[in-house]
Design a protein around this motif. Structure first.
Motif: not given
Lengths: 228, 31
Positions: A22-23, A31-34, A181-184
């Protein structure tokens, strides 16, 4: 059964792969995007724990109405799986809290309220482990499951929506409640939820079959059966 | 790539938890 096991594994693997593909989210907010991917594992587990505590109450009521031990074995399986998902929700949440908010435990109202839900589940397992007589155990657990549903529903559905809780909590409950919440991410959460429902149904059936076998094995045959 | 660890830990927690429970119920069946 084999088809259901294969479907459960395929759904779990594909939902996990999707969670990693997912993007990424806005790096500035994290702090950490993932770390945002924690949502794919944390939220469906919380839904499962909430659903299973309701199922446990329904099964408890059915045992009390019928006295049939098959409902007790179902109740036991629902409580075990509910406890498992509550522990997973708690662990993934605590890990997220440490990385994003800087503390393993910070007395956030949502963290604390879900800890009580987890304790409600674990208390049920302790009751089951403490009573040897199967009839007494079934009655005690059924009454407990029915009593626990009231505080559990309050803690899961009412407490997080209280304005004073929403103002003080770090927990991003409003993102989900207000459909931000985004679609993805929504697809990923639903996909994992379907995977967990199928997997839970497989594990539940496997556990219940085993318990039912042991009930049959320990049952004293009736006079009619002996006569036959 | 470093950041992937932050997603891997929750994934391992969930899949590992389900896997351990599945192993435990299979062991219970054999008793």
């Amino acid at each position: 059964m084999r088809f259901r096991v294969a479907a459960a594994i395929a759904l779990l693997v594909s939902a996990t792969v999707y969670a990693f593909l997912a993007p990424p989210t806005d790096p500035a907010a994290w702090k950490a995007p993932d770390l945002a991917r924690t949502l794919f594992f944390h939220l469906p587990s919380a839904f499962m724990a909430s659903g299973l505590i309701v199922l446990a109450a329904v099964l408890g009521m059915r045992y009390l109405k019928s006295g049939d031990l098959k409902f007790d074995s179902r109740l036991g399986a629902a409580l075990e799986l509910g406890s498992l998902f509550a522990v997973i929700t708690m662990l993934t949440g605590i890990f997220f809290s440490r990385v994003q908010w800087g503390a393993w435990w910070q007395n956030d109202p949502r963290q604390t309220s879900f800890l009580i839900v987890l304790l409600l589940f674990l208390s049920a397992l302790i009751i089951r482990a403490a009573i040897d007589d199967e009839r007494r155990r079934a009655a005690a657990t059924s009454v407990y499951a029915l009593s626990a549903i009231i505080p559990a529903l309050f803690l899961v559905f009412v407490f997080p929506r209280l304005p004073q809780v929403q103002q003080t909590s770090f927990h991003p409950s409003q993102t989900i409640q207000q459909n931000l919440l985004g679609t993805e991410y929504r697809i990923g959460v639903i996909w994992m939820l379907v995977a967990l429902i199928v997997t839970t149904s497989v594990l539940y059936k496997r556990r219940v079959d085993d318990e039912d076998r042991s009930i049959k094995a320990s049952r004293v045959p009736s006079a009619k059966e002996i006569g036959d | 790539m470093d950041g992937i660890i932050w997603a891997a830990i929750p994934a391992i927690t969930l899949l590992g938890g389900l896997g351990l429970y599945a192993i435990w119920i299979e062991r219970q069946r054999k008793r």
